[in-house]
Design a protein around this motif. Structure first.
Motif, mmCIF file in Angstrom:
data_model
loop_
_atom_site.group_PDB
_atom_site.id
_atom_site.type_symbol
_atom_site.label_atom_id
_atom_site.label_comp_id
_atom_site.label_asym_id
_atom_site.label_seq_id
_atom_site.Cartn_x
_atom_site.Cartn_y
_atom_site.Cartn_z
ATOM 1 N N LEU A 276 0.819 -1.224 0.000
ATOM 2 C CA LEU A 276 0.000 0.000 0.000
ATOM 3 C C LEU A 276 0.850 1.270 0.000
ATOM 4 N N ASN A 298 -3.311 -3.075 -3.739
ATOM 5 C CA ASN A 298 -1.875 -2.993 -3.996
ATOM 6 C C ASN A 298 -1.535 -1.871 -4.985
ATOM 7 N N LYS A 299 -0.539 -1.052 -4.634
ATOM 8 C CA LYS A 299 -0.135 0.083 -5.471
ATOM 9 C C LYS A 299 1.224 -0.115 -6.146
#
Length: 451
Positions: A276, A298-299
């Motif tokens: 994150l 999720n980044k």
């Protein structure tokens, strides 16, 4: 007379059958078709091994029988099978300690084709100049970082370090300088801390009491030229405990949370923070990509995933790479017939050299194979696996082997994890952490020797 003739005739026929059967049995023993029997360690790929066995038998006519031990009972299963008439010709060692337990059953693999193609022969289990265990899959761990965040940091006009890229970070002093300055600029970078939380909850502390500890212990073994297959591994001084403290303090003091809270944190918490983008770095292995990718929200993009070695301040660590190793070594049963031993060596070479076998290894098993028979295109595609291969192929870089297989017991790890937690929370001095760690190693090693 007629009766007697019948008896003699019957005797002759019976003797003929006996003699014929005996000759046939003798011939069949001489011409016995070789068989490969494998006691598999990995339940998660058991079905794939069965498929491999079927394909190999169809292609070569050699029967491969695969049995799989349940999780956490491999040694017990191996002991039972070795004493049976169906003893495996191929089995698994978990490292030098496993070899010490099974050395009477380990054939010399020095002349096998598979060993000849092992990319880094220092990874093999050796004793007295001979090879007894060949790694068939490797994994790596280090500091995973998000290149998008580190690039953002290096672009800050206010940064206080001379470095302009993570590619320039190759020792502890450089890493510490970058981390401390990143922590000061956490708000500008949009992170809560440089490192993900240090998970020291009981049962969640293996990254510290095992993986991180492996680095100073490996350097101690190297510094003292310790024979890893001998009893010399049963004594340590924690010679490089200060180096452990260097990186451990860096984790604790530049994190997303206060060090007093680490006792409630899990590995999943750490990986979620990284996914994150609440932090820029986390210590873990290539198996962590699935954990990162599967976090909801999720980044982190796969192209921004990178590995950095775990630097601790050791002399010459500019040439140190990742911690790369395995607990998975093929061994061939020295008590099997020569024909079965050869058939077994042929089978494992086929698995790691033929197009069909390599497809199973890479795309179904998901293994990073440590053999030069694999091209770069024939490795797993996840970004952390790619990073492991990249670090293995860097010139003049040495890997830190996985010597935690030599740690004396689970109890030792639990004791050390407990000490680390107390230290992190301010309840124990580092001096006592080191003293208790050495004592626990000695106590557990002696307990193991007396069993």
């Amino acid at each position: 007379m007629k009766k007697s003739f019948r008896f003699i005739g019957c005797t002759f026929v019976c003797m003929s059958i006996f003699i014929f059967t005996g000759v046939l049995g003798s011939c069949s023993k001489k011409n016995k078709t070789p068989v490969v029997r494998y006691l598999n360690f990995k339940p998660e790929v058991a079905n794939y091994y069965l498929q491999v066995a079927s394909v190999y038998e169809e292609e070569t006519g050699v029967k491969v029988i695969v049995e799989t031990a349940a999780n956490n009972v491999y040694e017990a299963a191996l002991s039972a099978k070795m004493s049976s008439k169906d003893a495996p010709t191929l089995f698994q060692l978990n490292g030098p300690r496993g070899y010490a337990n099974w050395k009477d059953y380990c054939a010399d693999l020095s002349d096998t084709e598979l060993y000849k193609h092992l990319s880094d022969k220092s990874l093999a289990i050796t004793a007295n100049g001979k090879v007894y265990g060949i790694p068939y899959v490797v994994e790596g761990y280090g500091i995973i970082y998000n290149k998008a965040i580190t690039d953002k940091y290096f672009a800050l006009p206010s940064k206080a370090v001379k470095y302009t890229s993570m590619d320039q970070i190759n020792n502890f002093d450089a890493l510490k300088a970058v981390v401390l300055d990143m922590q000061k600029n956490a708000n500008k970078l949009g992170i809560d801390g440089v490192f993900a939380c240090t998970s020291l909850k009981a049962g969640e502390d293996w990254r510290w009491q095992t993986h991180l500890t492996n680095i100073p212990i490996t350097y101690e073994f190297m510094d003292n030229n310790v024979d890893l297959t001998s009893d010399s591994t049963k004594e340590i001084t924690f010679e490089f405990g200060a180096n452990y403290k260097n990186i451990f303090d860096l984790y604790l003091n530049n994190s997303t949370i206060s060090r007093k809270l680490v006792g409630s944190k899990t590995v999943a918490d750490s990986m979620a923070e990284f996914a994150l983008e609440k932090c820029a770095m986390v210590q873990n292995g290539n198996w962590a990509w699935s954990q990162i990718a599967e976090v909801s929200g999720n980044k982190v993009l796969s192209e921004n995933i990178r590995f950095l070695p775990i630097y601790t301040g050791m002399p010459g660590e500019e040439n140190q790479g990742l911690c790369i190793g395995t607990e998975n070594f093929y061994a061939i049963n020295a008590k099997a017939s020569p024909e079965d031993q050869k058939a077994t060596a042929d089978f494992i070479y086929w698995l790691y050299s033929s197009d069909v076998g390599k497809n199973f290894v890479t795309n179904l098993f998901g293994f990073i194979a440590p053999f030069d028979t694999f091209s770069q295109a024939e490795t797993p595609k996840d970004p952390l696996a790619v990073e492991v291969v990249k670090w293995m192929e860097k010139p003049n870089i040495y890997s830190i082997p996985w010597n935690f297989t030599l740690f004396p017991s689970g109890k030792f790890k639990e004791d050390f994890g407990s000490s680390l937690l107390q230290y992190a929370q301010g309840a124990k001095s580092w001096y006592n952490v080191e003293k208790d760690m050495v004592y626990s190693w000695d106590k557990e090693s002696n307990a193991l020797a007396n069993n």
